[in-house]
Design a protein around this motif. Sequence first.
Motif, mmCIF file in Angstrom:
data_model
loop_
_atom_site.group_PDB
_atom_site.id
_atom_site.type_symbol
_atom_site.label_atom_id
_atom_site.label_comp_id
_atom_site.label_asym_id
_atom_site.label_seq_id
_atom_site.Cartn_x
_atom_site.Cartn_y
_atom_site.Cartn_z
ATOM 1 N N TRP A 36 -4.243 6.057 -9.716
ATOM 2 C CA TRP A 36 -5.018 6.586 -8.946
ATOM 3 C C TRP A 36 -4.721 5.555 -7.740
ATOM 4 C CZ3 TRP A 36 -7.332 2.070 -6.521
ATOM 5 C CH2 TRP A 36 -7.538 1.030 -7.650
ATOM 6 N N TYR A 37 -5.151 5.682 -6.154
ATOM 7 C CA TYR A 37 -4.188 4.824 -5.187
ATOM 8 C C TYR A 37 -5.642 4.977 -3.908
ATOM 9 C CZ TYR A 37 -3.143 4.460 -0.203
ATOM 10 O OH TYR A 37 -2.465 3.363 1.160
ATOM 11 N N GLN A 97 -4.144 12.792 -7.323
ATOM 12 C CA GLN A 97 -4.250 11.210 -8.065
ATOM 13 C C GLN A 97 -4.518 12.303 -9.803
ATOM 14 O OE1 GLN A 97 -6.088 8.110 -6.884
ATOM 15 N NE2 GLN A 97 -6.705 9.450 -4.956
ATOM 16 N N TRP A 150 2.411 1.698 -3.052
ATOM 17 C CA TRP A 150 1.292 2.015 -3.999
ATOM 18 C C TRP A 150 0.672 3.186 -4.655
ATOM 19 C CZ3 TRP A 150 -4.283 -0.997 -4.561
ATOM 20 C CH2 TRP A 150 -5.108 0.103 -5.297
ATOM 21 N N TRP A 151 1.080 3.826 -2.959
ATOM 22 C CA TRP A 151 0.525 5.214 -2.430
ATOM 23 C C TRP A 151 1.735 6.116 -3.389
ATOM 24 C CZ3 TRP A 151 4.128 8.168 0.928
ATOM 25 C CH2 TRP A 151 3.802 9.512 0.946
ATOM 26 N N ILE A 175 2.172 6.685 -7.155
ATOM 27 C CA ILE A 175 0.873 8.062 -7.110
ATOM 28 C C ILE A 175 1.392 8.970 -7.265
ATOM 29 C CG2 ILE A 175 -0.670 8.328 -7.368
ATOM 30 C CD1 ILE A 175 -0.838 5.875 -8.327
ATOM 31 N N ALA A 203 0.626 -0.831 -0.135
ATOM 32 C CA ALA A 203 -0.574 -0.103 0.285
ATOM 33 C C ALA A 203 1.157 1.138 0.444
ATOM 34 C CB ALA A 203 -0.945 0.350 1.720
#
Length: 111
Positions: A72-73, A59, A25-26, A29, A22
């Motif tokens: 996107w997150y 985003q 991924w964050w 972005i 997570a």
Amino acid sequence: MTSDPRLPVLLAVLGAITTALAVGWWWLIFGTVVESGYVTHAQAATCLAGTSDLCNLAQALCTNNHLFGIRWYAPEALWTGAALLATALVILTFRADARAIHQPSSTEVEP
């Protein structure tokens, strides 16, 4: 408790992996948006655990110029990892309490 003793370890490992994914991924972005100067690190950090108009705007400013093309997150990913870690901790706590209750206490004094 008769559950598998490996359950908290499995939950902790899954929670740590989910949380790390997570955060990665964050950063995928919001890292590009921070590097471009559109938002600060502190502003982007709030998007790690939730959404706001600023997060939606950031985003939207994310470009596809990274390996995966994701734009996107979902903060639910972080919350899922945190929930798995918390569940592992709760299970370990209950097991420790159960062991402490069921251990016989010795009142005899050895000479």
